[in-house]
Motif scaffolding. Sequence first.
Motif, PDB file in Angstrom:
ATOM      1  N   LYS A 117       0.805  -1.221   0.000  1.00 53.81           N
ATOM      2  CA  LYS A 117       0.000   0.000   0.000  1.00 53.81           C
ATOM      3  C   LYS A 117       0.842   1.278   0.000  1.00 53.81           C
ATOM      4  O   LYS A 117       0.387   2.318  -0.453  1.00 53.81           O
ATOM      5  N   CYS A 268      -4.198 -11.859  -5.030  1.00 45.62           N
ATOM      6  CA  CYS A 268      -5.395 -11.790  -4.206  1.00 45.62           C
ATOM      7  C   CYS A 268      -6.123 -10.504  -4.585  1.00 45.62           C
ATOM      8  O   CYS A 268      -5.507  -9.559  -5.078  1.00 45.62           O
ATOM      9  N   SER A 273      -6.150  -3.585  -6.106  1.00 42.45           N
ATOM     10  CA  SER A 273      -4.988  -2.751  -6.473  1.00 42.45           C
ATOM     11  C   SER A 273      -3.696  -3.536  -6.677  1.00 42.45           C
ATOM     12  O   SER A 273      -2.946  -3.253  -7.600  1.00 42.45           O
ATOM     13  N   LEU A 344      -9.557  -8.378   2.843  1.00 43.46           N
ATOM     14  CA  LEU A 344     -10.237  -8.455   1.536  1.00 43.46           C
ATOM     15  C   LEU A 344     -11.751  -8.394   1.715  1.00 43.46           C
ATOM     16  O   LEU A 344     -12.489  -9.150   1.105  1.00 43.46           O
TER      17      LEU A 344
END
Length: 460
Positions: A117, A268, A273, A344
């Motif tokens: 991230k 995943c 992203s 998720l």
Amino acid sequence: MGKREIPYKTYLAENEMPKEWYNVRADMKTDHRSLLNPVTQQPAKAEELEAVFSRECAAQELNDSDAYIEIPDAVRNFYKMYRPSPLVRAYCLEKYLDTPAKIYYKFEGNNTSGSHKLNSAIAQAYYAKEQGLKGLTTETGAGQWGTALAMACGYFGLDLTVYMVRCSYEQKPQRKTLMRTYGAHVIASPSDTTEVGRRILENPANRSGSLGTAISEAVEVAMKSGGERRYSLGSVLNQVVLHQSVIGIESRRAMEKLDEYPDIVIGCAGGGSNLGGLMSEFMRDKLRGNANPYFIAVEPMSCPSLTKGVFAYDYCDTGKVTPLAMMYTLGSSFMPATSHAGGLRYHGMSPIISQLYHDGYLDEARAVNQTDVFDAAVKFARVEGILPAPESAHAIKVAIDEALKCKQSGEEKTILFGLTGTGYFDLYAYEKSLDGTLSDAPPAQDAIEASESKLPKMDF
Ligand SMILES: *Cc1c(COP(=O)(O)O)cnc(C)c1O
């Protein structure tokens, strides 16, 4: 000549790091539909998006024509603190599985946020700083995004308020401490600090919070800041997929050095992203007809937006304050079961990923059970050493399955997957897995239908 020796780890040199991000939208045959203003249902204009995001991020959100966008020097310099990230040949896992497949993973967990991230956080913070904004607001679920943005805002001296999904806030108090260490102000969501939070709290069943609710709160605070602050999102958006393209570009360059190219690319998928970022560089080959790698998105059975969702316009949040996005969605009121541990948990999926899936370029979406995911995580930790984030373990699970298929068929396929982060803050879930008390809780079909029936009614 003997067989070429492929190292366990391949690191690019700093001067081989990409100088540009790759914008896959420029090569997409059908571009996905624009974000819509939720009131007028007309395509959101740059000025409207600029009320929510920084100016440059709004421009990137709308950019479907430039294939390459320069990475600012300040962002590249920050990247050098933790990039290039290694491309790892999973020899130990291959041996353990006794497979002829060649397994590679790109490891993005070598930074304090513990995930990929940071690649987008630093870009978003940089553009906010450049614009002279005072600060940003955001939401965080598991906590990696909040930590990444706290690091990025701390670096540029920006204020940051993080709305953290309450059940996660209570389960992972140390995540909060980590964000505070980098200067962020952390509030459990839903909270009484926003109108939308107070409204959502009227129903006590909503107390444990959701990403969608935390987004609504963070957007409200940014919108009411008198122009001093903007909102920042760690996934889903086009700009985030763009920033994450650095993962795929580095992977490709490292694989080229090894004379390798993936047959299968696995990621995943929460908001899409990391998968988008890993995949874009190889998707370009597919879109341009130069190669045909097989792409797999892996999602949890308990939050199956691609496999059980509908492709429709929906809100990006629970409080319905954001623009509408055309995406695979379970409905913005969908809440995964509280027994779901592995992240998720977003109700929708990146519009880029959604459109590529809808058009068949993203070949497959697979939903997996969390008990299997944690089993795969533990196996992986024992043979490869790295403690994976539960999110990343979804990709591990499917990489293992594909490698075992190769064992059956005798094929020597090259598999590339994204190892997005580390799981040090997820030990509570690991403990449950080791104790055998983790359970699977796929949503009932009627719960999905109920939530999908509340999708916004479109006038066209
Ligand atoms: C946030 C996160 C994900 C999922 O987000 P995407 O936007 O789908 O990539 C996956 N792995 C880790 C470690 C994360 O922090």
